[in-house]
Write a protein that holds these residues in place. Structure first.
Motif, mmCIF file in Angstrom:
data_model
loop_
_atom_site.group_PDB
_atom_site.id
_atom_site.type_symbol
_atom_site.label_atom_id
_atom_site.label_comp_id
_atom_site.label_asym_id
_atom_site.label_seq_id
_atom_site.Cartn_x
_atom_site.Cartn_y
_atom_site.Cartn_z
ATOM 1 N N GLY D 16 -3.882 4.078 17.187
ATOM 2 C CA GLY D 16 -5.156 3.393 17.006
ATOM 3 C C GLY D 16 -6.337 4.307 17.285
ATOM 4 N N ASN D 17 -6.216 5.113 18.294
ATOM 5 C CA ASN D 17 -7.326 5.998 18.643
ATOM 6 C C ASN D 17 -7.516 7.130 17.649
ATOM 7 O OD1 ASN D 17 -8.739 5.418 21.393
ATOM 8 N ND2 ASN D 17 -6.603 4.779 21.665
ATOM 9 N N VAL D 18 -6.408 7.621 17.101
ATOM 10 C CA VAL D 18 -6.551 8.621 16.043
ATOM 11 C C VAL D 18 -7.220 7.981 14.831
ATOM 12 C CG1 VAL D 18 -5.269 10.093 14.422
ATOM 13 C CG2 VAL D 18 -4.664 10.089 16.852
ATOM 14 N N GLY D 19 -6.817 6.766 14.514
ATOM 15 C CA GLY D 19 -7.466 6.053 13.419
ATOM 16 C C GLY D 19 -8.968 5.929 13.636
ATOM 17 N N LYS D 20 -9.349 5.505 14.832
ATOM 18 C CA LYS D 20 -10.784 5.370 15.143
ATOM 19 C C LYS D 20 -11.529 6.688 14.981
ATOM 20 C CE LYS D 20 -10.400 1.785 18.699
ATOM 21 N NZ LYS D 20 -10.432 1.594 20.158
ATOM 22 N N LYS D 21 -10.931 7.757 15.500
ATOM 23 C CA LYS D 21 -11.586 9.065 15.444
ATOM 24 C C LYS D 21 -11.794 9.517 13.994
ATOM 25 C CE LYS D 21 -12.911 13.291 16.499
ATOM 26 N NZ LYS D 21 -14.280 13.534 16.983
ATOM 27 N N PHE D 22 -10.767 9.412 13.186
ATOM 28 C CA PHE D 22 -10.903 9.841 11.794
ATOM 29 C C PHE D 22 -11.890 8.943 11.041
ATOM 30 C CE2 PHE D 22 -8.016 13.356 10.670
ATOM 31 C CZ PHE D 22 -7.337 13.519 11.873
ATOM 32 N N ALA D 23 -11.882 7.665 11.350
ATOM 33 C CA ALA D 23 -12.842 6.760 10.697
ATOM 34 C C ALA D 23 -14.266 7.151 11.073
ATOM 35 C CB ALA D 23 -12.545 5.316 11.101
ATOM 36 N N LYS D 24 -14.450 7.469 12.338
ATOM 37 C CA LYS D 24 -15.768 7.880 12.810
ATOM 38 C C LYS D 24 -16.249 9.141 12.083
ATOM 39 C CE LYS D 24 -17.841 9.402 17.108
ATOM 40 N NZ LYS D 24 -17.449 9.960 18.419
ATOM 41 N N GLU D 25 -15.295 9.975 11.691
ATOM 42 C CA GLU D 25 -15.635 11.239 11.035
ATOM 43 C C GLU D 25 -15.623 11.120 9.512
ATOM 44 O OE1 GLU D 25 -16.575 13.862 12.728
ATOM 45 O OE2 GLU D 25 -15.971 13.317 14.781
ATOM 46 N N GLY D 26 -15.560 9.882 9.015
ATOM 47 C CA GLY D 26 -15.744 9.717 7.579
ATOM 48 C C GLY D 26 -14.512 9.415 6.748
ATOM 49 N N TYR D 27 -13.366 9.344 7.382
ATOM 50 C CA TYR D 27 -12.149 8.978 6.652
ATOM 51 C C TYR D 27 -12.019 7.451 6.576
ATOM 52 C CZ TYR D 27 -10.218 13.712 7.183
ATOM 53 O OH TYR D 27 -9.986 15.056 7.125
ATOM 54 N N HIS D 28 -11.299 6.989 5.593
ATOM 55 C CA HIS D 28 -10.796 5.621 5.644
ATOM 56 C C HIS D 28 -9.507 5.630 6.451
ATOM 57 C CE1 HIS D 28 -9.685 1.542 4.316
ATOM 58 N NE2 HIS D 28 -8.452 2.033 4.364
ATOM 59 N N ALA D 29 -9.451 4.808 7.491
ATOM 60 C CA ALA D 29 -8.242 4.746 8.317
ATOM 61 C C ALA D 29 -7.326 3.643 7.809
ATOM 62 C CB ALA D 29 -8.612 4.503 9.775
ATOM 63 N N ALA D 30 -6.165 4.038 7.267
ATOM 64 C CA ALA D 30 -5.181 3.054 6.800
ATOM 65 C C ALA D 30 -4.157 2.889 7.918
ATOM 66 C CB ALA D 30 -4.517 3.536 5.519
ATOM 67 N N LEU D 31 -4.250 1.747 8.597
ATOM 68 C CA LEU D 31 -3.521 1.567 9.841
ATOM 69 C C LEU D 31 -2.290 0.694 9.630
ATOM 70 C CD1 LEU D 31 -6.744 0.802 11.901
ATOM 71 C CD2 LEU D 31 -5.505 2.989 11.798
ATOM 72 N N CYS D 32 -1.107 1.243 9.934
ATOM 73 C CA CYS D 32 0.142 0.522 9.722
ATOM 74 C C CYS D 32 0.843 0.263 11.051
ATOM 75 C CB CYS D 32 1.089 1.352 8.853
ATOM 76 S SG CYS D 32 0.336 1.903 7.328
ATOM 77 N N ARG D 33 1.333 -0.942 11.190
ATOM 78 C CA ARG D 33 2.178 -1.251 12.342
ATOM 79 C C ARG D 33 3.124 -2.374 11.945
ATOM 80 N NH1 ARG D 33 -1.833 -3.181 16.951
ATOM 81 N NH2 ARG D 33 0.115 -3.794 17.960
ATOM 82 N N ARG D 34 4.116 -2.606 12.770
ATOM 83 C CA ARG D 34 5.161 -3.541 12.377
ATOM 84 C C ARG D 34 4.739 -4.984 12.555
ATOM 85 N NH1 ARG D 34 10.726 -3.264 15.445
ATOM 86 N NH2 ARG D 34 9.223 -3.896 17.006
ATOM 87 N N SER D 35 4.024 -5.261 13.633
ATOM 88 C CA SER D 35 3.750 -6.666 13.935
ATOM 89 C C SER D 35 2.365 -6.797 14.577
ATOM 90 C CB SER D 35 4.825 -7.205 14.877
ATOM 91 O OG SER D 35 4.855 -6.406 16.054
ATOM 92 N N ASP D 36 2.063 -7.977 15.044
ATOM 93 C CA ASP D 36 0.769 -8.268 15.663
ATOM 94 C C ASP D 36 -0.385 -8.109 14.671
ATOM 95 O OD1 ASP D 36 -1.321 -8.803 17.369
ATOM 96 O OD2 ASP D 36 -1.079 -6.989 18.594
ATOM 97 N N LYS D 37 -0.349 -8.990 13.683
ATOM 98 C CA LYS D 37 -1.372 -8.960 12.637
ATOM 99 C C LYS D 37 -2.770 -9.093 13.234
ATOM 100 C CE LYS D 37 -2.141 -10.780 7.991
ATOM 101 N NZ LYS D 37 -1.708 -11.731 6.957
ATOM 102 N N ASP D 38 -2.879 -9.957 14.254
ATOM 103 C CA ASP D 38 -4.191 -10.188 14.867
ATOM 104 C C ASP D 38 -4.713 -8.918 15.540
ATOM 105 O OD1 ASP D 38 -3.915 -12.710 13.959
ATOM 106 O OD2 ASP D 38 -3.580 -13.644 15.928
ATOM 107 N N GLY D 39 -3.850 -8.281 16.286
ATOM 108 C CA GLY D 39 -4.255 -7.043 16.960
ATOM 109 C C GLY D 39 -4.685 -5.999 15.936
ATOM 110 N N LEU D 40 -3.933 -5.913 14.869
ATOM 111 C CA LEU D 40 -4.252 -4.955 13.805
ATOM 112 C C LEU D 40 -5.620 -5.281 13.205
ATOM 113 C CD1 LEU D 40 -3.219 -2.594 12.074
ATOM 114 C CD2 LEU D 40 -2.058 -4.240 10.607
ATOM 115 N N GLN D 41 -5.855 -6.559 12.961
ATOM 116 C CA GLN D 41 -7.132 -6.966 12.364
ATOM 117 C C GLN D 41 -8.291 -6.662 13.318
ATOM 118 O OE1 GLN D 41 -7.741 -7.565 9.216
ATOM 119 N NE2 GLN D 41 -9.855 -7.490 9.935
ATOM 120 N N ARG D 42 -8.057 -6.889 14.608
ATOM 121 C CA ARG D 42 -9.108 -6.566 15.593
ATOM 122 C C ARG D 42 -9.467 -5.080 15.556
ATOM 123 N NH1 ARG D 42 -6.416 -10.275 18.819
ATOM 124 N NH2 ARG D 42 -5.218 -8.651 19.872
#
Lengths: 256, 256, 256, 256
Positions: D16-42
């Protein structure tokens, strides 16, 4: 007093470029090399012209007290050494066992292993008192494997790597970051590689590798990683990393 | 002339036991140690009483020409050195950086790295001429990782290991077998471990490890593997191996 | 009941020769291979003609229950497995990522990693009950470094090595000796190398290496070291060792 | 189309933190995980609230075609995957051999080794066509040494590391940067470490390590290094590095 980045081994390759990078980022770059006072002065002037702060120090690292006095003088006269880069190599080309005199073997150790020990003995206690500091160590493939003709170099670099691990084990918990940077490939450095190969062969190698293709390690780009490592948050420090050009084989790979 | 197994560092532990084993198998054991002439003579007498051939040589390995003269004298006076065991350690216990004087750091290198280089420089050319020969090198965990307090030892042993790889790369194709034997644990050796710990602590450790359970490395048993390695067929040589007691943790494992 | 040396992967190379060696030293050699019933029977007959005891077992190691049933049958019908050699490779030549189907990648794992796990799961508890036993694992250079074209092989062998360390950490204190034998070079084995290269290229390689010069690993000689490792005293066990021909470059060395 | 940073394994820790960092630097963060749809959406909402671009994808990496379809959908629907982080672990705590069912052992491989192979098979050819791209691989201490109770984890991670070296050897010269990031210590990650230990023990560990002292690896800080590695100039790439807290022992060091 300015925070200082001390570079032992500041030529036109890694050392000089790391000095430039840290100066650009607000450090005073204290640049040490054995000879070529004019070249050293040009490097200092270049940094100052770019708005940075730097000083040049001629220093023969194998001389008694040379490293120790240099550290003491900088700490008292310029500022606290926040980052020290030990960048002295001991590559003397390929020499068979019979062509490696005792003096050569010993000199390799004095340059590559003992010099780092002396630098650490001088700066670690100061860094410990301040609760922070970084020692960056440029290292070589010979620190992880010995090849024919590398008696002096491999023994010295193998010692260097184990010394880095020892320093890390003792000083990391005190806030001092030690990083062993394994440079696994030829660096585009006229002062070292260029001198070893001679100008013609160096030019030929640069062309063969395709500089536009970044086939040699570019010290200006390496300096970015040196800087990053020195500024990692202490919850996530790197102790060992390698650096090589994208087009170069890793040391453990052979040409097919 | 008898074929010789030269042992540099022949105390009551690994060195003495390797000497005994090779003598039992028909070699002349040339046993070298720095001091304790009486103990050395007792070792020689014991081997001779068992029907073997041996000689004792007092030798301070860090003295100029000591190793070189010893090799020359044995080659001219006793016989060809078919196997040489470099068995000098440089363990001085745990010493912080600030408690490691330059002289101590350098002595570690002279004992553990440079001494091996000198032995190799003396015997490798002779072995190359004969097209065969073996150099066995006792090494330590410190050759593969540095721990706090091991500045001198780790730097020296790290250099030793890389030197072994260099020697192997250069001399294996010439028929000279170099083996780096990583002894990863406490050896049941009164001369070294016993002296370092003191008699009481040594006895306590032996009891804690349960000697009947073979919880320390038994040098008599280690000698079997040293002998095997020296007699591997050249189509199947081992360059690196480790040795530890079955009940001891490998260096890369931590207590749970 | 005779003490058994079980060989998983008993062809004309390492496996067959280790079987012969252990049979010569008084073990029953239980020899397993996937196919070539006649060749297997010839191997058994050869051992028996030399006065040894052996049996042949066709076994497809990736089939469900094949290894497990084999172990159970031998333990109940022949004798306790004192030594087990896991000798299955997973070398499929050089394949680019795009030429490595999922099935191929998985098969490498089933052969080289999972098969060893299954063997260990079957024999370790028995060995633990007896308080002794040895698992010898033939491994490859790919267990310590990945090369281009080795996706399946390197991933499988890297897993194998780490599994050996895990087994060693758990079972050595219980008296079970695990040894990871890194075979770093071409073996003079018609069944594997010969088949991979084809008869002509194999003959050419043998000639190029100079068999009279022992330029390939000779399995008969390797078997001597396998036997030695399995008979080390438990106070001095080797967990990792390498084997290569004297004239071959170690994996970490490049041609000059 | 935006340049994409794909994260396989995007929880509240490293991913999640790598995703945030890359998003902050201009990337689209495509975040994949197995479960916890709500957490992912947050997580997606948080990134968007900070001005970044992100999407959440539920994905069971061991399911057939899951990784492959995800890569294809992102490439066609969002943009070119410039950076892919493989961040799935396979740590299941300490399990003795007898408590490690075949299914568990295999699942470790499917998560930690095969999943990376599948990701590489999907993205490397695309990156090769574009002449650039980065695969960051979070790895564990178990990739370099096996401990008791780590059969599944160590075998899987050992395979992962050798696979990374193979991918690097094949794709680096084509402009694709593979980095093996050895995370050697406990990460302050409620989703993984927190779940494994349970909330109370996790809190206790955080307190014991002294969070104010950065005694656990802080994923937000680790993300800085992940980002740096992905943006090294191709003349100076790092293939392997370690990360640990300043106050933690390196895997090769034992408590004194």
């Amino acid at each position: 007093m300015k925070k200082v980045c001390l570079v032992i081994g500041a030529g036109a390759g890694i050392g000089g470029n790391v000095g430039k990078k840290f100066a650009k980022e607000g450090y005073h770059a204290a640049l040490c090399r054995r000879s070529d006072k004019d070249g050293l002065q040009r490097l200092v002037s270049k940094i100052e012209a770019d708005g940075g702060s730097a000083s040049g120090h001629l220093l023969n690292a194998v001389e008694e007290d040379a490293i120790e006095d240099c550290v003491a003088n900088i700490e008292s006269g310029i500022g606290p050494i926040e980052v020290a880069l030990y960048n002295l190599g001991a590559q003397i080309g390929s020499r068979s066992l019979e062509d490696t005199p005792y003096k050569t073997f010993e000199l390799g150790w004095r340059m590559a292993t003992f010099g780092l020990f002396r630098l650490a003995a001088a700066v670690c206690p100061l860094m410990e008192l301040r609760g922070r500091g970084t020692i960056l160590v440029t290292s070589a493939t010979a620190s992880v494997r010995g090849n024919a003709g590398q008696h002096s170099h491999a023994a010295a670099m193998g010692g260097r790597r184990m010394l880095c691990q020892t320093l890390n084990a003792e000083y990391a918990p005190k806030g001092v970051h030690i990083a062993h940077i394994l440079v696994d490939g030829a660096v585009d450095a006229p002062d070292t590689l260029g001198k070893m190969l001679g100008p013609e062969a160096f030019l030929k190698l640069r062309e063969a590798r395709g500089l536009e293709n970044d086939g040699l390690l570019l010290p200006e780009k390496m300096a970015e990683t040196y800087f990053h490592i020195a500024h990692q948050h202490r919850s996530a420090w790197t102790h060992e990393l390698d650096l090589r050009s994208f087009s170069d084989l890793a040391w453990w790979n052979h040409p097919p």
